[in-house]
Design a protein around this motif. Structure first.
Motif, PDB file in Angstrom:
ATOM      1  N   PRO A 122      11.803  41.528 -43.121  1.00 50.57           N
ATOM      2  CA  PRO A 122      11.538  41.852 -41.876  1.00 50.57           C
ATOM      3  C   PRO A 122      10.721  40.877 -41.087  1.00 50.57           C
ATOM      4  O   PRO A 122      10.109  40.323 -41.565  1.00 50.57           O
ATOM      5  CB  PRO A 122      10.805  43.263 -41.919  1.00 50.57           C
ATOM      6  N   GLY A 123      10.959  40.917 -39.734  1.00 53.04           N
ATOM      7  CA  GLY A 123       9.838  40.062 -38.942  1.00 53.04           C
ATOM      8  C   GLY A 123       8.552  40.518 -38.712  1.00 53.04           C
ATOM      9  O   GLY A 123       8.055  41.733 -39.314  1.00 53.04           O
ATOM     10  N   PRO A 124       7.777  39.887 -37.816  1.00 52.84           N
ATOM     11  CA  PRO A 124       6.366  40.459 -37.555  1.00 52.84           C
ATOM     12  C   PRO A 124       6.391  41.729 -37.004  1.00 52.84           C
ATOM     13  O   PRO A 124       7.345  42.166 -35.980  1.00 52.84           O
ATOM     14  CB  PRO A 124       5.538  39.478 -36.793  1.00 52.84           C
ATOM     15  N   ASN A 125       5.582  42.758 -37.273  1.00 55.81           N
ATOM     16  CA  ASN A 125       5.153  44.069 -36.776  1.00 55.81           C
ATOM     17  C   ASN A 125       6.514  45.043 -37.074  1.00 55.81           C
ATOM     18  O   ASN A 125       6.593  45.890 -36.773  1.00 55.81           O
ATOM     19  CB  ASN A 125       5.117  43.903 -35.442  1.00 55.81           C
ATOM     20  N   ILE A 126       7.108  44.543 -38.495  1.00 57.53           N
ATOM     21  CA  ILE A 126       8.153  45.430 -38.970  1.00 57.53           C
ATOM     22  C   ILE A 126       7.718  45.648 -40.275  1.00 57.53           C
ATOM     23  O   ILE A 126       7.290  45.147 -40.861  1.00 57.53           O
ATOM     24  CB  ILE A 126       9.443  44.678 -38.902  1.00 57.53           C
ATOM     25  N   THR A 127       8.045  47.058 -40.532  1.00 52.12           N
ATOM     26  CA  THR A 127       7.581  47.803 -41.560  1.00 52.12           C
ATOM     27  C   THR A 127       8.601  48.412 -42.248  1.00 52.12           C
ATOM     28  O   THR A 127       9.272  49.424 -41.553  1.00 52.12           O
ATOM     29  CB  THR A 127       6.529  48.608 -41.515  1.00 52.12           C
ATOM     30  N   ILE A 128       9.014  48.381 -43.664  1.00 45.18           N
ATOM     31  CA  ILE A 128      10.030  49.112 -44.080  1.00 45.18           C
ATOM     32  C   ILE A 128       9.242  50.429 -44.720  1.00 45.18           C
ATOM     33  O   ILE A 128       8.356  50.196 -45.168  1.00 45.18           O
ATOM     34  CB  ILE A 128      10.791  48.230 -45.246  1.00 45.18           C
ATOM     35  N   THR A 129      10.059  51.536 -44.189  1.00 49.71           N
ATOM     36  CA  THR A 129       9.484  52.820 -44.922  1.00 49.71           C
ATOM     37  C   THR A 129      10.440  53.788 -45.193  1.00 49.71           C
ATOM     38  O   THR A 129      11.535  53.310 -44.946  1.00 49.71           O
ATOM     39  CB  THR A 129       8.473  53.439 -43.978  1.00 49.71           C
ATOM     40  N   LEU A 130      10.202  55.074 -45.445  1.00 47.59           N
ATOM     41  CA  LEU A 130      11.394  56.137 -45.797  1.00 47.59           C
ATOM     42  C   LEU A 130      11.034  57.069 -44.701  1.00 47.59           C
ATOM     43  O   LEU A 130       9.641  57.417 -44.599  1.00 47.59           O
ATOM     44  CB  LEU A 130      11.302  56.553 -47.002  1.00 47.59           C
ATOM     45  N   ILE A 131      12.187  57.584 -44.059  1.00 47.01           N
ATOM     46  CA  ILE A 131      11.985  58.695 -43.243  1.00 47.01           C
ATOM     47  C   ILE A 131      13.253  59.612 -43.681  1.00 47.01           C
ATOM     48  O   ILE A 131      14.301  59.288 -44.260  1.00 47.01           O
ATOM     49  CB  ILE A 131      11.906  58.562 -41.814  1.00 47.01           C
ATOM     50  N   GLY A 132      12.978  60.681 -43.191  1.00 42.68           N
ATOM     51  CA  GLY A 132      14.100  61.837 -43.304  1.00 42.68           C
ATOM     52  C   GLY A 132      15.355  61.196 -42.828  1.00 42.68           C
ATOM     53  O   GLY A 132      15.314  60.732 -41.725  1.00 42.68           O
TER      54      GLY A 132
ATOM     55  N   VAL B  81       6.056  53.841 -50.357  1.00 47.50           N
ATOM     56  CA  VAL B  81       6.707  53.135 -49.396  1.00 47.50           C
ATOM     57  C   VAL B  81       6.765  53.991 -48.359  1.00 47.50           C
ATOM     58  O   VAL B  81       7.052  53.856 -47.121  1.00 47.50           O
ATOM     59  CB  VAL B  81       8.301  53.229 -49.938  1.00 47.50           C
ATOM     60  N   CYS B  82       6.758  55.391 -48.562  1.00 42.60           N
ATOM     61  CA  CYS B  82       6.537  56.470 -47.327  1.00 42.60           C
ATOM     62  C   CYS B  82       5.231  56.303 -46.668  1.00 42.60           C
ATOM     63  O   CYS B  82       5.284  56.430 -45.501  1.00 42.60           O
ATOM     64  CB  CYS B  82       6.722  57.714 -47.949  1.00 42.60           C
ATOM     65  N   LEU B  83       4.279  56.172 -47.372  1.00 44.66           N
ATOM     66  CA  LEU B  83       3.062  56.355 -46.637  1.00 44.66           C
ATOM     67  C   LEU B  83       2.249  55.071 -46.416  1.00 44.66           C
ATOM     68  O   LEU B  83       1.025  54.794 -46.691  1.00 44.66           O
ATOM     69  CB  LEU B  83       2.003  57.195 -47.937  1.00 44.66           C
ATOM     70  N   ASN B  84       2.936  54.146 -45.924  1.00 44.15           N
ATOM     71  CA  ASN B  84       2.510  52.742 -45.786  1.00 44.15           C
ATOM     72  C   ASN B  84       2.423  52.446 -44.208  1.00 44.15           C
ATOM     73  O   ASN B  84       2.092  51.442 -43.650  1.00 44.15           O
ATOM     74  CB  ASN B  84       3.524  51.709 -46.123  1.00 44.15           C
ATOM     75  N   LEU B  85       2.524  53.425 -43.496  1.00 45.94           N
ATOM     76  CA  LEU B  85       2.200  53.489 -41.847  1.00 45.94           C
ATOM     77  C   LEU B  85       0.692  54.216 -41.410  1.00 45.94           C
ATOM     78  O   LEU B  85      -0.020  54.629 -42.416  1.00 45.94           O
ATOM     79  CB  LEU B  85       3.212  54.282 -41.190  1.00 45.94           C
ATOM     80  N   ASP B  86       0.170  53.589 -40.243  1.00 46.17           N
ATOM     81  CA  ASP B  86      -1.198  54.278 -39.691  1.00 46.17           C
ATOM     82  C   ASP B  86      -0.776  55.621 -39.270  1.00 46.17           C
ATOM     83  O   ASP B  86       0.146  55.923 -38.338  1.00 46.17           O
ATOM     84  CB  ASP B  86      -1.292  53.206 -38.686  1.00 46.17           C
ATOM     85  N   LYS B  87      -1.769  56.560 -39.811  1.00 51.29           N
ATOM     86  CA  LYS B  87      -1.827  57.777 -39.415  1.00 51.29           C
ATOM     87  C   LYS B  87      -2.077  57.841 -37.816  1.00 51.29           C
ATOM     88  O   LYS B  87      -2.921  57.312 -37.400  1.00 51.29           O
ATOM     89  CB  LYS B  87      -2.872  58.676 -40.232  1.00 51.29           C
ATOM     90  N   GLY B  88      -1.140  58.725 -37.047  1.00 51.41           N
ATOM     91  CA  GLY B  88      -1.355  59.102 -35.710  1.00 51.41           C
ATOM     92  C   GLY B  88      -0.531  57.884 -34.968  1.00 51.41           C
ATOM     93  O   GLY B  88      -0.797  58.329 -33.412  1.00 51.41           O
TER      94      GLY B  88
ATOM     95  N   VAL C 286      14.296  52.425 -43.767  1.00 53.46           N
ATOM     96  CA  VAL C 286      14.377  52.035 -42.134  1.00 53.46           C
ATOM     97  C   VAL C 286      13.258  51.051 -42.146  1.00 53.46           C
ATOM     98  O   VAL C 286      12.206  50.950 -42.724  1.00 53.46           O
ATOM     99  CB  VAL C 286      14.263  53.147 -41.184  1.00 53.46           C
ATOM    100  N   GLU C 287      13.792  50.014 -41.061  1.00 48.54           N
ATOM    101  CA  GLU C 287      12.605  49.296 -40.477  1.00 48.54           C
ATOM    102  C   GLU C 287      12.052  49.723 -39.104  1.00 48.54           C
ATOM    103  O   GLU C 287      12.932  50.245 -38.304  1.00 48.54           O
ATOM    104  CB  GLU C 287      13.206  47.823 -40.225  1.00 48.54           C
ATOM    105  N   VAL C 288      10.680  49.964 -39.114  1.00 51.23           N
ATOM    106  CA  VAL C 288       9.978  50.498 -37.871  1.00 51.23           C
ATOM    107  C   VAL C 288       9.169  49.284 -37.454  1.00 51.23           C
ATOM    108  O   VAL C 288       8.472  48.610 -38.082  1.00 51.23           O
ATOM    109  CB  VAL C 288       9.288  51.787 -38.292  1.00 51.23           C
ATOM    110  N   SER C 289       8.901  49.830 -36.355  1.00 47.38           N
ATOM    111  CA  SER C 289       7.686  48.794 -35.474  1.00 47.38           C
ATOM    112  C   SER C 289       7.047  49.826 -34.748  1.00 47.38           C
ATOM    113  O   SER C 289       7.366  50.897 -34.075  1.00 47.38           O
ATOM    114  CB  SER C 289       8.324  47.431 -34.622  1.00 47.38           C
ATOM    115  N   PRO C 290       5.829  49.516 -34.356  1.00 48.34           N
ATOM    116  CA  PRO C 290       4.896  50.268 -33.311  1.00 48.34           C
ATOM    117  C   PRO C 290       5.597  50.460 -31.901  1.00 48.34           C
ATOM    118  O   PRO C 290       6.191  49.409 -31.563  1.00 48.34           O
ATOM    119  CB  PRO C 290       3.757  49.483 -33.128  1.00 48.34           C
ATOM    120  N   ALA C 291       5.768  51.523 -31.511  1.00 47.69           N
ATOM    121  CA  ALA C 291       6.457  51.942 -30.314  1.00 47.69           C
ATOM    122  C   ALA C 291       5.531  51.963 -29.069  1.00 47.69           C
ATOM    123  O   ALA C 291       4.216  52.079 -29.177  1.00 47.69           O
ATOM    124  CB  ALA C 291       6.952  53.443 -30.284  1.00 47.69           C
TER     125      ALA C 291
END
Length: 147
Positions: A2-12, A39-46, A72-77
């Motif tokens: 993944p590129g910069p500001n992309i995080t791999i995580t798990l979602i429903g 892998v699921c809990l690697n994002l910033d709360k809130g 999935v790959e996510v980035s800050p929205a």
């Protein structure tokens, strides 16, 4: 990779679609016994995220989601917020400090949108103009898009 500001995580699995936006609410009690929690809990709360890509592979069982989870790959929205007009310039950077306002204020929701993290740095990517409503403190407010 993944590129910069992309995080791999798990979602429903039901939410695992490109373009889905969500706010990460943090770990839940059901997560404690899961072998995939790192892998699921690697994002910033809130913080608000957007799914930018689906990863190939199988779905995984989850104690929390009614079906399964998927990588999935996510980035800050980006988030729309109302700020003081003197700070509202395209391309400028700011540290979000949650305003100290009365919840009865007509602009409260715009000044306190879900998905922004207090103390986090953002860039103003677009200024939409003056915000509707008035500020009881007499501030002139503008609506902006933060990334």
């Amino acid at each position: 990779m993944p590129g910069p500001n992309i995080t791999i995580t798990l979602i429903g699995s039901k939410l695992a679609k490109k373009g889905t936006e969500f706010i990460y609410r943090g770990p839940q009690p059901e997560c404690e016994k899961c072998k995939l929690k790192a892998v699921c809990l690697n994002l910033d709360k809130g913080k608000k995220y957007i799914v930018v890509a689906l990863r190939t592979g199988s779905d995984h069982e989850c104690f929390l989601h009614d079906t399964s989870v998927r990588a999935v790959e996510v980035s800050p929205a980006p988030v729309v917020v109302v700020i003081e007009s003197r700070k509202a310039f395209n391309g400028s950077k700011l540290t979000y400090e949650e305003p100290k306002c009365d919840k009865a204020c007509p602009s409260y929701e715009g000044c306190h949108p879900a998905g922004l993290v207090n103390g986090e740095k953002y860039t103003i990517s677009e200024v939409y103009g003056e915000a509707t409503g008035t500020c009881p403190k007499g501030l002139i407010l503008k609506k902006v898009l933060l990334k």
